[in-house]
Scaffold this active site. Structure first.
Site, PDB file in Angstrom:
ATOM      1  CB  CYS A  27      39.765  39.747  46.636  1.00  0.00           C
ATOM      2  SG  CYS A  27      41.216  40.739  46.271  1.00  0.00           S
ATOM      3  CB  THR A  66      39.302  44.073  45.253  1.00  0.00           C
ATOM      4  OG1 THR A  66      40.706  44.188  45.078  1.00  0.00           O
ATOM      5  CG2 THR A  66      38.591  44.993  44.274  1.00  0.00           C
ATOM      6  CG  HIS A 113      38.757  48.171  49.260  1.00  0.00           C
ATOM      7  ND1 HIS A 113      39.095  49.028  50.280  1.00  0.00           N
ATOM      8  CD2 HIS A 113      39.901  47.522  48.931  1.00  0.00           C
ATOM      9  CE1 HIS A 113      40.390  48.895  50.545  1.00  0.00           C
ATOM     10  NE2 HIS A 113      40.894  47.983  49.744  1.00  0.00           N
ATOM     11  CG  HIS A 147      38.416  39.456  41.689  1.00  0.00           C
ATOM     12  ND1 HIS A 147      38.060  40.430  42.592  1.00  0.00           N
ATOM     13  CD2 HIS A 147      39.657  39.063  42.037  1.00  0.00           C
ATOM     14  CE1 HIS A 147      39.061  40.621  43.438  1.00  0.00           C
ATOM     15  NE2 HIS A 147      40.030  39.795  43.128  1.00  0.00           N
ATOM     16  CD  GLU A 148      40.884  36.489  45.406  1.00  0.00           C
ATOM     17  OE1 GLU A 148      40.723  35.615  46.282  1.00  0.00           O
ATOM     18  OE2 GLU A 148      41.537  37.523  45.595  1.00  0.00           O
ATOM     19  N   GLY A 161      51.889  47.246  48.906  1.00  0.00           N
ATOM     20  CA  GLY A 161      50.859  47.812  49.781  1.00  0.00           C
ATOM     21  C   GLY A 161      50.369  49.146  49.245  1.00  0.00           C
ATOM     22  CB  ILE A 175      53.401  44.486  42.783  1.00  0.00           C
ATOM     23  CG1 ILE A 175      54.849  44.050  43.014  1.00  0.00           C
ATOM     24  CG2 ILE A 175      52.523  43.286  42.422  1.00  0.00           C
ATOM     25  CD1 ILE A 175      55.441  43.226  41.924  1.00  0.00           C
TER      26      ILE A 175
HETATM   27 ZN    ZN Z   1      41.798  39.306  44.311  1.00  0.00          ZN
END
Ligand code: ZN
Length: 371
Positions: A41, A43, A46, A69-70, A274, A299
């Site tokens: 992801c 994330t 990052h 996490h996915e 975004g 979101i």
């Molecule tokens: Zn994700």
């Protein structure tokens, strides 16, 4: 099974390491999962880069920590207090661990609950052979959905929430979707599957724009090759001079935000997904919002578990094929190549899926026809 391979963030610098770690012991209301597929992801990128966000959000004190996490995997052990999930269940994970007792959750907005903890951010994640998670965020997958697709349901949920908003009133409407990262491309597919009549996709990388076309974009604009005025005229020309009903802002740049507020019609919806590199930033408040009477929908995460439910139905019934967005498959040990793919600019990849088990990887490569 005492130890396992895991991709661990070991220090406050670029990169991560493949290490032997003990297999976690689930708490009484947690389960232990054998990972079949896991995807990278933004994330994770990052945290991999250890940018200012991760330094502040996670902090060096929390390291070492397992990334990811996915996920899709099989439950191999359940804690003594678990009731719903059983050994052998094929699950994915909602990554936002909500506190059911806080007011936001009690009012139904679990995805923005106040005492939120996040898998792979606040505790060890799933870039490993095994990982543990609370039973409350396990989502049972339909057995027809292969692991490399089941793993990407978490970002697909972001896309579904962005497209559908709170009222899911999108059928027969027109939509602008900005950006050519994986979630923008998933959003194009969800919009198509949910009956959006005309999808105008704005991006800048040819490789990913082609995926947007395959996911169902009707019209595309390259933002590197057009001015804001040309883009606005194009959208007006293709919407009877009204603008689009819904504009999904999925980049976070000033240009993309300006495009969305200009292109949305009066009384339309702008969805803000975004994350802006700099905030606050200027918006044409009077003309873009007040006089337009438009709605703005922020979101953060996915609507729990509404988006999971809808996506499972769309995937299991063949209404949505997200596989064009899954561009690369790697064994978990080759995670660094996967991260390089995600970081590379111009973009030549979208979603990267990793497999701890070699057999699972080989099977996926064979079925997907790509590596
Ligand atoms: Zn994700």
């Amino acid at each position: 099974m005492d130890s396992m391979k895991a991709v661990v963030k070991t220090g406050p610098r670029l990169g991560a390491e493949l290490l032997d770690k003990p297999v976690p012991k689930p708490e009484p209301d947690w389960v232990l999962v054998k990972v079949r597929a896991t995807s990278i992801c933004g994330t994770d990128v990052h945290i991999y880069k250890w940018d200012p966000w991760s330094a502040q959000r996670i902090g060096a004190k929390a390291l070492p920590q397992i990334l990811g996490h996915e996920v899709a995997g099989e439950v191999v052990e359940v804690g003594a207090h678990c009731k719903r999930i059983k050994v052998g269940d094929y699950i994915s994970a909602e990554t936002h661990i909500y506190d059911p007792g806080d007011l936001t959750s009690m009012l139904g907005s679990f995805h923005v609950g106040m005492n939120m903890k996040i898998l792979g951010v606040d505790f060890d994640g799933c870039f490993a052979e095994y990982f543990a998670l609370p039973e409350s965020i396990c989502w049972p997958n339909d057995p027809s959905i292969p692991p490399w697709v089941a793993a990407i349901q978490e970002p697909l949920g972001n896309a579904a929430y962005a497209v559908l908003g709170e009222d899911a009133d999108v059928a027969g409407k027109t939509m602008v979707i900005t950006g050519d990262g994986p979630i923008s491309l998933f959003a194009v597919g969800v919009a198509r599957a949910c009956g959006v009549a005309r999808i105008i996709h704005l991006g800048k990388y040819d490789f990913n724009m082609e995926i947007g076309r395959r996911m169902g974009a009707d019209l595309q604009l390259n933002t590197n090759q057009t001015t804001p005025k040309e883009r606005l005229e194009f959208v007006m020309d293709h919407t009877g001079g009204n603008g689009v009903d819904i504009a999904l802002e999925m980049v976070g740049s000033q240009n993309s935000i300006d495009d969305c507020f200009a292109m949305v019609r009066k009384a339309g919806r702008v969805t803000a997904f975004g994350i802006a590199a700099e905030s606050p930033l200027p918006i044409d408040y009077n003309n873009g919002i007040v006089f337009k009477g438009c709605q703005i929908h922020g979101i953060n995460g996915r609507k729990i578990f509404d988006t999971w439910y809808r996506n499972r139905n769309l995937l299991a019934n063949g209404r949505l094929d997200p596989t064009p967005v899954i561009t690369n498959l790697f064994p978990l040990a080759e995670f660094a190549t996967g991260f390089d793919k995600m970081i590379e600019r111009p973009r030549k990849s979208a979603k990267v899926v990793l497999f701890p088990d070699k057999e699972e990887y080989d099977a996926a490569v064979k079925q997907m026809g790509k590596t």
